[in-house]
Write a protein that holds these residues in place. Sequence first.
Motif, PDB file in Angstrom:
ATOM      1  N   THR A   5       0.844  -1.183   0.000  1.00 18.23           N
ATOM      2  CA  THR A   5       0.000   0.000   0.000  1.00 18.23           C
ATOM      3  C   THR A   5       0.890   1.248   0.000  1.00 18.23           C
ATOM      4  O   THR A   5       2.086   1.159   0.319  1.00 18.23           O
ATOM      5  CB  THR A   5      -0.899   0.035   1.251  1.00 18.23           C
ATOM      6  OG1 THR A   5      -0.069   0.233   2.404  1.00 18.23           O
ATOM      7  CG2 THR A   5      -1.739  -1.229   1.385  1.00 18.23           C
ATOM      8  N   PRO A   6       0.329   2.404  -0.319  1.00 17.24           N
ATOM      9  CA  PRO A   6       1.140   3.636  -0.255  1.00 17.24           C
ATOM     10  C   PRO A   6       1.748   3.871   1.133  1.00 17.24           C
ATOM     11  O   PRO A   6       2.904   4.307   1.243  1.00 17.24           O
ATOM     12  CB  PRO A   6       0.140   4.734  -0.619  1.00 17.24           C
ATOM     13  CG  PRO A   6      -0.854   4.049  -1.500  1.00 17.24           C
ATOM     14  CD  PRO A   6      -0.993   2.662  -0.917  1.00 17.24           C
ATOM     15  N   LYS A  40      -1.006   2.006  15.498  1.00 15.02           N
ATOM     16  CA  LYS A  40      -1.148   2.049  14.039  1.00 15.02           C
ATOM     17  C   LYS A  40       0.200   1.811  13.359  1.00 15.02           C
ATOM     18  O   LYS A  40       0.285   1.048  12.390  1.00 15.02           O
ATOM     19  CB  LYS A  40      -1.730   3.383  13.598  1.00 15.02           C
ATOM     20  CG  LYS A  40      -1.995   3.449  12.120  1.00 15.02           C
ATOM     21  CD  LYS A  40      -2.684   4.725  11.707  1.00 15.02           C
ATOM     22  CE  LYS A  40      -2.942   4.723  10.214  1.00 15.02           C
ATOM     23  NZ  LYS A  40      -3.582   5.951   9.763  1.00 15.02           N
ATOM     24  N   LEU A  41       1.255   2.420  13.867  1.00 17.29           N
ATOM     25  CA  LEU A  41       2.583   2.216  13.281  1.00 17.29           C
ATOM     26  C   LEU A  41       3.049   0.781  13.486  1.00 17.29           C
ATOM     27  O   LEU A  41       3.669   0.196  12.600  1.00 17.29           O
ATOM     28  CB  LEU A  41       3.582   3.206  13.873  1.00 17.29           C
ATOM     29  CG  LEU A  41       4.986   3.192  13.282  1.00 17.29           C
ATOM     30  CD1 LEU A  41       4.965   3.334  11.758  1.00 17.29           C
ATOM     31  CD2 LEU A  41       5.836   4.290  13.908  1.00 17.29           C
ATOM     32  N   LYS A  42       2.727   0.193  14.624  1.00 21.17           N
ATOM     33  CA  LYS A  42       3.088  -1.212  14.860  1.00 21.17           C
ATOM     34  C   LYS A  42       2.374  -2.113  13.868  1.00 21.17           C
ATOM     35  O   LYS A  42       2.987  -3.012  13.287  1.00 21.17           O
ATOM     36  CB  LYS A  42       2.749  -1.632  16.289  1.00 21.17           C
ATOM     37  CG  LYS A  42       3.152  -3.071  16.575  1.00 21.17           C
ATOM     38  CD  LYS A  42       2.716  -3.524  17.950  1.00 21.17           C
ATOM     39  CE  LYS A  42       3.111  -4.943  18.240  1.00 21.17           C
ATOM     40  NZ  LYS A  42       2.663  -5.931  17.291  1.00 21.17           N
ATOM     41  N   ARG A  43       1.075  -1.877  13.655  1.00 22.98           N
ATOM     42  CA  ARG A  43       0.327  -2.687  12.681  1.00 22.98           C
ATOM     43  C   ARG A  43       0.898  -2.522  11.279  1.00 22.98           C
ATOM     44  O   ARG A  43       0.999  -3.485  10.521  1.00 22.98           O
ATOM     45  CB  ARG A  43      -1.151  -2.313  12.695  1.00 22.98           C
ATOM     46  CG  ARG A  43      -1.924  -2.878  13.865  1.00 22.98           C
ATOM     47  CD  ARG A  43      -3.426  -2.756  13.686  1.00 22.98           C
ATOM     48  NE  ARG A  43      -3.871  -1.382  13.486  1.00 22.98           N
ATOM     49  CZ  ARG A  43      -4.231  -0.549  14.449  1.00 22.98           C
ATOM     50  NH1 ARG A  43      -4.199  -0.949  15.702  1.00 22.98           N
ATOM     51  NH2 ARG A  43      -4.633   0.679  14.171  1.00 22.98           N
ATOM     52  N   LEU A  44       1.274  -1.296  10.937  1.00 22.31           N
ATOM     53  CA  LEU A  44       1.847  -1.030   9.622  1.00 22.31           C
ATOM     54  C   LEU A  44       3.179  -1.754   9.459  1.00 22.31           C
ATOM     55  O   LEU A  44       3.437  -2.400   8.444  1.00 22.31           O
ATOM     56  CB  LEU A  44       2.014   0.480   9.440  1.00 22.31           C
ATOM     57  CG  LEU A  44       2.405   0.986   8.067  1.00 22.31           C
ATOM     58  CD1 LEU A  44       1.425   0.537   6.997  1.00 22.31           C
ATOM     59  CD2 LEU A  44       2.492   2.506   8.089  1.00 22.31           C
ATOM     60  N   ALA A  45       4.032  -1.682  10.482  1.00 25.76           N
ATOM     61  CA  ALA A  45       5.312  -2.382  10.434  1.00 25.76           C
ATOM     62  C   ALA A  45       5.098  -3.890  10.347  1.00 25.76           C
ATOM     63  O   ALA A  45       5.784  -4.582   9.581  1.00 25.76           O
ATOM     64  CB  ALA A  45       6.156  -2.025  11.655  1.00 25.76           C
ATOM     65  N   ASP A  46       4.151  -4.406  11.112  1.00 24.74           N
ATOM     66  CA  ASP A  46       3.847  -5.845  11.060  1.00 24.74           C
ATOM     67  C   ASP A  46       3.385  -6.260   9.671  1.00 24.74           C
ATOM     68  O   ASP A  46       3.763  -7.332   9.174  1.00 24.74           O
ATOM     69  CB  ASP A  46       2.777  -6.211  12.087  1.00 24.74           C
ATOM     70  CG  ASP A  46       3.301  -6.251  13.510  1.00 24.74           C
ATOM     71  OD1 ASP A  46       4.527  -6.401  13.701  1.00 24.74           O
ATOM     72  OD2 ASP A  46       2.473  -6.141  14.438  1.00 24.74           O
ATOM     73  N   SER A  47       2.588  -5.421   9.032  1.00 23.24           N
ATOM     74  CA  SER A  47       2.104  -5.723   7.690  1.00 23.24           C
ATOM     75  C   SER A  47       3.262  -5.766   6.688  1.00 23.24           C
ATOM     76  O   SER A  47       3.347  -6.677   5.859  1.00 23.24           O
ATOM     77  CB  SER A  47       1.073  -4.681   7.266  1.00 23.24           C
ATOM     78  OG  SER A  47       0.628  -4.929   5.956  1.00 23.24           O
ATOM     79  N   VAL A  48       4.153  -4.790   6.784  1.00 23.46           N
ATOM     80  CA  VAL A  48       5.314  -4.776   5.881  1.00 23.46           C
ATOM     81  C   VAL A  48       6.190  -5.992   6.146  1.00 23.46           C
ATOM     82  O   VAL A  48       6.632  -6.671   5.208  1.00 23.46           O
ATOM     83  CB  VAL A  48       6.116  -3.467   6.045  1.00 23.46           C
ATOM     84  CG1 VAL A  48       7.406  -3.526   5.242  1.00 23.46           C
ATOM     85  CG2 VAL A  48       5.283  -2.270   5.609  1.00 23.46           C
TER      86      VAL A  48
END
Length: 71
Positions: A5-6, A40-48
């Motif tokens: 995602t962006p 939110k940043l943790k979820r984003l890092a986990d997704s990456v």
Amino acid sequence: MIGFTPEEQMVVLLYSPGTRPGLIAELTAMKQQLTPREKKLKRLADSVLSKLEQITDEEFESLDFFPDASG
């Protein structure tokens, strides 16, 4: 091929030292510094990180995270 995602692309641009293993190490270290409020940043890092685990180093190197500025 896995799509980012962006928001995920921005995380890659900010934290990547240029290699998939290096990015995995940087994101893992970054996550350890997050406070409980930075969910939110943790979820984003986990997704990456999840997506990085699904691709090879060669596939990572072939990804283009820099948008084409020529329009």
